[in-house]
Design a protein around this motif. Structure first.
Motif, PDB file in Angstrom:
ATOM      1  N   UNK A   5       0.854  -1.190   0.000  1.00  0.00           N
ATOM      2  CA  UNK A   5       0.000   0.000   0.000  1.00  0.00           C
ATOM      3  C   UNK A   5       0.886   1.234   0.000  1.00  0.00           C
ATOM      4  N   UNK A   6       0.568   2.202  -0.834  1.00  0.00           N
ATOM      5  CA  UNK A   6       1.246   3.499  -0.811  1.00  0.00           C
ATOM      6  C   UNK A   6       0.200   4.555  -0.503  1.00  0.00           C
ATOM      7  N   UNK A   7       0.451   5.326   0.542  1.00  0.00           N
ATOM      8  CA  UNK A   7      -0.474   6.374   0.967  1.00  0.00           C
ATOM      9  C   UNK A   7       0.234   7.720   0.824  1.00  0.00           C
ATOM     10  N   UNK A   8      -0.424   8.666   0.186  1.00  0.00           N
ATOM     11  CA  UNK A   8       0.106  10.026   0.074  1.00  0.00           C
ATOM     12  C   UNK A   8      -0.534  10.862   1.167  1.00  0.00           C
ATOM     13  N   UNK A   9       0.295  11.468   2.008  1.00  0.00           N
ATOM     14  CA  UNK A   9      -0.176  12.315   3.100  1.00  0.00           C
ATOM     15  C   UNK A   9       0.163  13.757   2.740  1.00  0.00           C
ATOM     16  N   UNK A  10      -0.845  14.633   2.697  1.00  0.00           N
ATOM     17  CA  UNK A  10      -0.545  16.034   2.352  1.00  0.00           C
ATOM     18  C   UNK A  10       0.456  16.632   3.338  1.00  0.00           C
ATOM     19  N   UNK A  74      -1.618   0.418  17.766  1.00  0.00           N
ATOM     20  CA  UNK A  74      -0.303   0.691  17.205  1.00  0.00           C
ATOM     21  C   UNK A  74       0.666   0.753  18.355  1.00  0.00           C
ATOM     22  N   UNK A  75       1.955   0.608  18.056  1.00  0.00           N
ATOM     23  CA  UNK A  75       2.949   0.602  19.133  1.00  0.00           C
ATOM     24  C   UNK A  75       2.899   1.970  19.813  1.00  0.00           C
ATOM     25  N   UNK A  76       2.481   1.980  21.064  1.00  0.00           N
ATOM     26  CA  UNK A  76       2.389   3.224  21.807  1.00  0.00           C
ATOM     27  C   UNK A  76       0.974   3.760  21.948  1.00  0.00           C
ATOM     28  N   UNK A  77      -0.037   3.063  21.421  1.00  0.00           N
ATOM     29  CA  UNK A  77      -1.383   3.590  21.580  1.00  0.00           C
ATOM     30  C   UNK A  77      -2.461   2.773  20.894  1.00  0.00           C
ATOM     31  N   UNK A  78      -3.657   3.298  20.985  1.00  0.00           N
ATOM     32  CA  UNK A  78      -4.821   2.667  20.362  1.00  0.00           C
ATOM     33  C   UNK A  78      -5.869   3.737  20.126  1.00  0.00           C
ATOM     34  N   UNK A  79      -6.749   3.477  19.185  1.00  0.00           N
ATOM     35  CA  UNK A  79      -7.862   4.383  18.929  1.00  0.00           C
ATOM     36  C   UNK A  79      -8.985   3.607  18.268  1.00  0.00           C
ATOM     37  N   UNK A  80     -10.159   4.205  18.251  1.00  0.00           N
ATOM     38  CA  UNK A  80     -11.306   3.623  17.573  1.00  0.00           C
ATOM     39  C   UNK A  80     -11.753   4.595  16.495  1.00  0.00           C
ATOM     40  N   UNK A 105      -3.682   4.843   9.487  1.00  0.00           N
ATOM     41  CA  UNK A 105      -2.958   5.081  10.754  1.00  0.00           C
ATOM     42  C   UNK A 105      -1.471   4.824  10.546  1.00  0.00           C
ATOM     43  N   UNK A 106      -1.101   3.765   9.836  1.00  0.00           N
ATOM     44  CA  UNK A 106       0.321   3.496   9.573  1.00  0.00           C
ATOM     45  C   UNK A 106       0.952   4.668   8.834  1.00  0.00           C
ATOM     46  N   UNK A 107       0.267   5.177   7.815  1.00  0.00           N
ATOM     47  CA  UNK A 107       0.807   6.295   7.036  1.00  0.00           C
ATOM     48  C   UNK A 107       0.994   7.529   7.900  1.00  0.00           C
ATOM     49  N   UNK A 108       0.028   7.834   8.750  1.00  0.00           N
ATOM     50  CA  UNK A 108       0.171   8.999   9.634  1.00  0.00           C
ATOM     51  C   UNK A 108       1.359   8.839  10.570  1.00  0.00           C
ATOM     52  N   UNK A 109       1.508   7.658  11.154  1.00  0.00           N
ATOM     53  CA  UNK A 109       2.642   7.427  12.055  1.00  0.00           C
ATOM     54  C   UNK A 109       3.974   7.483  11.311  1.00  0.00           C
ATOM     55  N   UNK A 110       4.036   6.866  10.135  1.00  0.00           N
ATOM     56  CA  UNK A 110       5.290   6.803   9.377  1.00  0.00           C
ATOM     57  C   UNK A 110       5.728   8.153   8.853  1.00  0.00           C
ATOM     58  N   UNK A 114       0.267  13.508  13.472  1.00  0.00           N
ATOM     59  CA  UNK A 114      -0.243  13.376  14.838  1.00  0.00           C
ATOM     60  C   UNK A 114      -1.514  12.543  14.838  1.00  0.00           C
ATOM     61  N   UNK A 115      -1.609  11.647  15.802  1.00  0.00           N
ATOM     62  CA  UNK A 115      -2.833  10.870  16.004  1.00  0.00           C
ATOM     63  C   UNK A 115      -3.572  11.534  17.160  1.00  0.00           C
ATOM     64  N   UNK A 116      -4.723  12.101  16.854  1.00  0.00           N
ATOM     65  CA  UNK A 116      -5.536  12.767  17.872  1.00  0.00           C
ATOM     66  C   UNK A 116      -6.740  11.908  18.171  1.00  0.00           C
ATOM     67  N   UNK A 117      -6.999  11.734  19.432  1.00  0.00           N
ATOM     68  CA  UNK A 117      -8.161  10.906  19.817  1.00  0.00           C
ATOM     69  C   UNK A 117      -9.313  11.741  20.195  1.00  0.00           C
TER      70      UNK A 117
END
Length: 117
Positions: A5-10, A74-80, A105-110, A114-117
Motif C-alpha cells: 500500500x502506498x499512501x500520500x499524506x498532504x 499501534x505501538x504506543x497507543x490505540x484508537x477507535x 494510521x500506519x501512514x500517519x505514524x510513518x 499526529x494521532x488525535x483521539x
C-alpha cells in the motif's frame, strides 16, 4: 491477500506531500505472510490481543468492531475509528474498513503525523 500500500499524506502548506509504503495483510493469511506485514487487519476484538502478541514486528493492527467501528492498535497507543461506509456503485466495492483504517494510521505514524483521539 497481502498487498503493498502506498499512501500520500498532504504536507504542510507550501510543502510537498509525504508518502508511506507498507505491506498490509489479513489476519487469516498464512503465517509467513503475516510475519512480513506492517499492518494486519481483520479478526475480532476477542482475538486481537493474541494476534498483537504473536506479531511483534507488526506496527498496526485494525480489527472491525460489532458496531461498524474499527479498533486500531499501534505501538504506543490505540484508537477507535467511526465512519459511515461509502455507497457501492455498480461493480465498485467499498474498501474493507479495517484494512483502510490500518493503512491510514500506519501512514500517519510513518510520516510524522499526529494521532488525535
Amino acid at each position: 491477500m497481502a498487498v503493498t500500500v502506498t499512501v500520500q499524506v498532504p504536507g504542510p502548506p507550501g510543502a510537498a506531500p509525504r508518502y508511506d509504503r507498507h505491506v498490509a495483510a489479513g489476519v487469516d493469511e498464512p503465517a509467513r505472510v503475516r510475519h512480513l506485514a506492517d499492518v494486519l487487519h481483520g479478526g475480532s476484538p476477542e482475538t486481537a490481543e493474541e494476534v498483537w502478541r504473536r506479531h511483534p514486528g507488526c506496527a498496526v493492527l485494525a480489527v472491525p468492531g460489532e458496531d461498524g467501528s474499527v479498533h486500531v492498535r499501534f505501538r504506543g497507543g490505540a484508537l477507535t475509528v467511526h465512519w459511515e461506509e461509502p455507497a457501492v456503485h455498480g461493480e465498485h466495492r467499498a474498501p474493507d474498513a479495517a484494512a483502510l483504517a490500518g493503512s491510514l494510521v500506519h501512514a500517519l505514524l510513518a510520516t510524522g503525523g499526529a494521532i488525535r483521539r
